[in-house]
Scaffold this active site. Structure first.
Site, mmCIF file in Angstrom:
data_model
loop_
_atom_site.group_PDB
_atom_site.id
_atom_site.type_symbol
_atom_site.label_atom_id
_atom_site.label_comp_id
_atom_site.label_asym_id
_atom_site.label_seq_id
_atom_site.Cartn_x
_atom_site.Cartn_y
_atom_site.Cartn_z
ATOM 1 N N CYS A 111 0.813 -1.222 0.000
ATOM 2 C CA CYS A 111 0.000 0.000 0.000
ATOM 3 C C CYS A 111 0.848 1.276 0.000
ATOM 4 C CB CYS A 111 -0.977 -0.013 1.169
ATOM 5 S SG CYS A 111 -0.213 -0.162 2.798
ATOM 6 N N HIS A 146 -3.039 0.676 7.196
ATOM 7 C CA HIS A 146 -3.230 0.746 5.747
ATOM 8 C C HIS A 146 -3.143 2.210 5.329
ATOM 9 C CE1 HIS A 146 -4.524 -0.192 1.750
ATOM 10 N NE2 HIS A 146 -5.728 0.341 1.883
ATOM 11 N N SER A 163 -4.675 -2.962 -2.098
ATOM 12 C CA SER A 163 -4.988 -3.676 -0.866
ATOM 13 C C SER A 163 -5.329 -5.125 -1.208
ATOM 14 C CB SER A 163 -6.170 -3.015 -0.140
ATOM 15 O OG SER A 163 -6.631 -3.811 0.943
#
Length: 307
Positions: A111, A146, A163
């Site tokens: 990410c 994330h 993702s």
């Protein structure tokens, strides 16, 4: 799977060469395995995604879709080790050099790498505002992190990224407010049985690929355990307003570039670097404004231009 260890390896050595060297060290028959694979003539060719090229008339939403499609074609890196070492404290120009390497190597990414690549591929979209959005969630006794690249075009918000979950990366720029975008991510996490704990929002990233400024990753840190739902929404809209005001004023000095680096005096030993100055205590917590420092210049100590 192949693992890349960049410690102690020459920085100018191609990524694939580093991978082969690492295989030779960790595999009991590594050297022969590597040579047998490299010398095989019947191996299928792995398709390399093409970097998107746009016509001047191509609308921004279509460009964003193409950028996201390219990021998706690189695929998510499931090996557990990043192939590209990313230091958030590096100047923007250094991160853009790393993004170029990503396009050449075409290896799977995670990410954070997708955010850097998204910035690189949208630098020529000057009407597009880009800013990092980080999430911290809780699931089954563990915390997960994330990050995506938030975008704003024509007053509509969206996101680019990668993702394991389809609903936690690309968001088309259709959300009227920043809070609507973040609430959509929160709902996506809820469907994955994750509880959103913190959201960290950065400021807009410069479109100058040669800027030696650092990306501001954590201008606003919002702790959902300390905020009511309405306060959370207000803080998100306050951050969106801060970004609009910063862009609208345009009163700060121009971003120093590689060409102007020679005009900047060398910082004294012991001078605090920008990311040290933005210590944990100086970051803006939930509901607290971060004082503006438009005259602050980045610390160039230790930075070398790659040739």
């Amino acid at each position: 799977p192949f693992f890349v260890n960049r410690g102690g390896l020459p920085v100018d050595e191609p990524t694939w060469e580093r991978m082969w060297r690492h295989v030779g060290r960790i595999h009991p028959d590594g050297d022969r395995v590597a040579q047998r694979i490299r010398g095989a003539a019947d191996l299928p060719k792995i398709p390399i995604p093409s970097v998107p090229v746009f016509q001047p008339s191509t609308p921004i939403p279509e460009r964003l879709e193409a950028v996201q499609r390219y990021i998706r074609e690189l695929q998510y890196n499931h090996t557990g080790t990043q192939f590209f070492e990313i230091k958030k404290s590096r100047p923007l120009t250094g991160l853009m050099d790393l993004a170029k390497e990503m396009t050449k190597e075409a290896l799977p990414i995670k990410c954070l790498e997708a955010v850097i690549l998204g910035i690189y591929l949208t630098n020529n979209m000057t009407t597009l505002d880009r800013f990092p959005i980080s999430f911290k969630t809780h699931f089954s006794g563990n915390y997960f992190r994330h990050i995506v690249l938030g975008v704003n075009f024509g007053g509509r918000y969206g996101a680019l990224g990668i993702s394991r979950r389809e609903e936690l990366m690309y968001k088309a720029p259709v959300f009227r407010t920043l809070s609507e975008l973040i609430f959509d991510f929160e709902e996506a996490y809820r469907r994955c049985w994750h509880t959103l704990k913190k959201v960290k929002l950065g400021h807009c990233v410069s479109h100058d690929p040669h800027s030696v400024e650092q990306i501001e990753w954590k201008h606003s840190i919002l702790d959902l355990d300390k905020l009511t739902r309405e306060d959370f929404r207000k803080e998100l809209e306050r951050h969106a307003r801060d970004m609009r005001l910063k862009i609208g004023k345009g009163t700060g000095p121009p971003s120093p570039t590689k060409d102007r680096k020679k005009d900047v005096s060398s910082p004294q030993r012991g001078q605090a670097s920008p990311h040290r100055r933005n210590s944990r205590g100086d970051r803006r917590p939930s509901g607290e404004k971060k004082p503006a420092d438009p005259k602050a210049m980045p610390d160039l100590n230790g930075y070398q231009i790659r040739v």
